[in-house]
Enzyme design. Structure first.
Site, PDB file in Angstrom:
ATOM      1  N   ASN A 274       2.535  -3.180  -1.545  1.00 18.81           N
ATOM      2  CA  ASN A 274       1.850  -3.777  -2.632  1.00 18.81           C
ATOM      3  C   ASN A 274       1.018  -2.637  -3.458  1.00 18.81           C
ATOM      4  O   ASN A 274       0.271  -1.992  -2.625  1.00 18.81           O
ATOM      5  CB  ASN A 274       0.858  -4.816  -2.101  1.00 18.81           C
ATOM      6  CG  ASN A 274       0.100  -5.577  -3.181  1.00 18.81           C
ATOM      7  OD1 ASN A 274       0.632  -5.662  -4.171  1.00 18.81           O
ATOM      8  ND2 ASN A 274      -1.183  -5.951  -2.915  1.00 18.81           N
ATOM      9  N   ASP A 301      -0.780   6.152   0.238  1.00 16.44           N
ATOM     10  CA  ASP A 301      -1.043   4.695   0.816  1.00 16.44           C
ATOM     11  C   ASP A 301      -0.281   4.514   1.839  1.00 16.44           C
ATOM     12  O   ASP A 301       0.226   3.546   2.032  1.00 16.44           O
ATOM     13  CB  ASP A 301      -0.565   3.785  -0.587  1.00 16.44           C
ATOM     14  CG  ASP A 301      -1.009   2.387  -0.088  1.00 16.44           C
ATOM     15  OD1 ASP A 301      -1.755   2.318   0.642  1.00 16.44           O
ATOM     16  OD2 ASP A 301      -0.672   1.332  -1.267  1.00 16.44           O
ATOM     17  N   PRO A 319       2.845  -5.978   3.539  1.00 15.79           N
ATOM     18  CA  PRO A 319       2.940  -4.942   2.879  1.00 15.79           C
ATOM     19  C   PRO A 319       2.682  -3.369   3.166  1.00 15.79           C
ATOM     20  O   PRO A 319       1.396  -3.418   3.739  1.00 15.79           O
ATOM     21  CB  PRO A 319       2.416  -5.401   1.376  1.00 15.79           C
ATOM     22  CG  PRO A 319       1.275  -5.960   1.959  1.00 15.79           C
ATOM     23  CD  PRO A 319       1.561  -6.658   2.948  1.00 15.79           C
ATOM     24  N   GLY A 320       3.332  -2.711   2.939  1.00 12.86           N
ATOM     25  CA  GLY A 320       3.049  -1.244   3.290  1.00 12.86           C
ATOM     26  C   GLY A 320       4.124  -0.499   3.796  1.00 12.86           C
ATOM     27  O   GLY A 320       4.869  -0.892   4.486  1.00 12.86           O
TER      28      GLY A 320
HETATM   29  O1  DOR Z   1       1.152  -2.205   0.573  1.00 10.09           O
HETATM   30  C1  DOR Z   1      -0.111  -2.163   0.678  1.00 10.09           C
HETATM   31  N1  DOR Z   1      -0.681  -1.993   2.182  1.00 10.09           N
HETATM   32  N2  DOR Z   1      -0.883  -2.037  -0.234  1.00 10.09           N
HETATM   33  C2  DOR Z   1      -2.220  -2.367  -0.088  1.00 10.09           C
HETATM   34  O2  DOR Z   1      -2.946  -2.535  -1.160  1.00 10.09           O
HETATM   35  C3  DOR Z   1      -2.801  -2.363   1.415  1.00 10.09           C
HETATM   36  C4  DOR Z   1      -1.966  -1.743   2.252  1.00 10.09           C
HETATM   37  C5  DOR Z   1      -2.232  -1.896   3.845  1.00 10.09           C
HETATM   38  O3  DOR Z   1      -3.498  -1.875   4.040  1.00 10.09           O
HETATM   39  O4  DOR Z   1      -1.371  -2.374   4.436  1.00 10.09           O
HETATM   40 ZN    ZN Z   2      -3.831  -0.728  -2.495  1.00 11.84          ZN
END
Ligand code: DOR
Ligand code: ZN
Length: 427
Positions: A274, A301, A319-320
């Site tokens: 995200n 990120d 997400p991440g």
């Molecule tokens: O992909 C993401 N992971 N986007 C974010 O804004 C938060 C982050 C997370 O904390 O895992």
């Molecule tokens: Zn973010």
């Protein structure tokens, strides 16, 4: 007295190899140097750059120490060439008060591998309803505030946050996502999401917030930083805002510089992030914007997640993606090997600009006598294959698994102390 000689290196990849003598954390001499008592790193013609600064790292401590800790994240950062990272506030408890941010800073100092700067939350509990105590946190040394993971979507609260940030001389970093437009969103809104039957995350949900926040920042004459820019439209908005004198800066992630939503074909949630992976046209526009300075810097990120939160059905996955140990290689692949940036450009986007945005006086400095020795040594000719299981993070959610990438960190130096060398943390 602590003395280090870095032999045979090329600052910014320019000129013939030189030796760099570091004494008590400061660059003392550049040229042909001798000191029999010094610790020596053999540079072997490697590129010497200022240590990288990451404005956007999720270290997960406190709260999710099963996925990353300040210690393991610091190791990943040092191995990735970083000398400073900003630890995002979406921990549990949230870093929305002085106790939590001071804990993160103290733990970072104890580990001592990278300068860990806590990011403070903008609103209490990241709920977007009530401003957190920015002043109290700023007094403890917090320079960057963000509700990252969530957007500060209420325009009045965002305006107030910008006003306080101006008075406190800190910066608000916005996760730009209009939440009314992304309810249930699972992937970039476009052909691919329609084909796969995934609810769309429209580009306009990001662009609308960035445009609004640029207007607000201009209105109150505050600085604004935009997190993880992901669309070509956002780059256009930034170019417009900068042209009219808005004090706005922006970052792009390595994954948005390389990967597109074509990767979603397999429904492998390792590709869920995200903001989401966008189109090839967006990727090209982001690279151009970074090369031209419309986007100021690269931020990882870095977002570690547990196996059970990633290795599940797409809609349930968090997400991440991991980023700290692959960032340099992805930047080289997407920006250097495409002739969009030279090594001075890499120093600018990975060190100088992020240090300036956060107001760090001793990072992102020129490689000159008298400057603090926060440095990274890069072997530009190396190639390596990414293996999530071999990364220093507790989690292994890298989208680059199995990819062969260019460039490796040979060594990282924090105030004259070697924090990583040949892929290891020194004992
Ligand atoms: O992909 C993401 N992971 N986007 C974010 O804004 C938060 C982050 C997370 O904390 O895992
Ligand atoms: Zn973010």
């Amino acid at each position: 007295m602590n003395t280090l000689i870095i032999r045979g290196v090329r600052p910014y990849g320019e000129g013939d190899p030189v030796d760099v003598l570091v004494r008590d954390g400061v660059i003392a001499e550049i040229g042909d140097v001798e000191d029999d008592d010094a610790e020596v790193i053999d540079g072997d013609g490697a590129v010497l750059l200022p240590g990288f600064v990451d404005l956007h790292t999720h270290l997960r401590e406190p709260g999710r120490e099963d996925t990353e800790t300040i210690e393991t994240g610091s190791r990943a950062a040092a191995l990735g060439g970083y000398t400073a990272v900003f630890a995002m506030a979406n921990t549990d408890p949230v870093a929305d008060n002085a106790v939590v941010v001071e804990h993160v800073a103290r733990r970072g100092r104890e580990v001592g591998l990278v300068d860990v700067h806590p990011v403070g939350a903008v609103t209490v509990g990241l709920k977007g309803e009530k401003l957190a105590e920015l002043g109290t946190m700023a007094k403890t040394g917090v320079r960057v505030f963000s509700d990252d993971g969530h957007c500060v979507h209420d325009p009045l609260i965002m305006r107030r946050a910008l006003e306080y940030s101006k008075a406190l001389d800190v910066v608000v970093a916005q996760h730009a996502e209009e939440p009314r437009l992304t309810v249930g969103a699972q992937a970039h809104e476009g052909e691919q999401a329609s084909r796969l039957g995934l609810q769309g995350w429209p580009a306009a949900a990001e662009e609308a917030i960035v445009a609004r926040d640029c207007l607000l920042a201009k209105q109150v004459d505050a600085r604004l930083h935009v997190c993880h820019v992901s669309t070509s439209g956002t780059a256009d908005v930034l170019a417009w805002a900068k042209a009219r004198g808005t004090k706005v800066s922006a970052e792009v992630t390595p994954h948005h510089l390389l990967l597109t939503d074509e990767r979603l074909e397999t429904y492998d949630p390792v590709n869920k992030v995200n903001p989401p992976l966008r189109t090839g046209d967006d990727v090209q526009a982001l690279r151009r914007a970074l090369a031209e300075g419309v986007i100021d810097c690269v931020a990882t990120d870095h977002a570690p997640h547990a196996v059970q939160d990633k290795d599940c059905e797409w809609s349930a996955a968090r997400p991440g993606m991991l980023g700290l140990q692959t960032a340099l290689s992805i930047v080289v692949e997407t920006m250097v090997e495409t002739d969009l940036l030279d090594w001075r450009g890499v120093a600018r986007v990975m060190s100088e600009r992020p240090a300036a945005i956060a107001g760090l006086p001793d990072q992102g400095r020129p490689i000159e006598v008298g400057e603090p020795a926060n440095l990274v040594l890069v072997d530009p000719g190396a190639r390596w294959t990414v293996r999530g299981a071999e990364l220093a993070s507790i989690s292994a959610n890298t989208p680059f698994e199995g990819m062969e990438l260019p460039a490796r960190v040979v060594a990282t130096v924090l105030r004259g102390r070697v924090t990583a060398t040949s892929g290891r943390i020194p004992a």
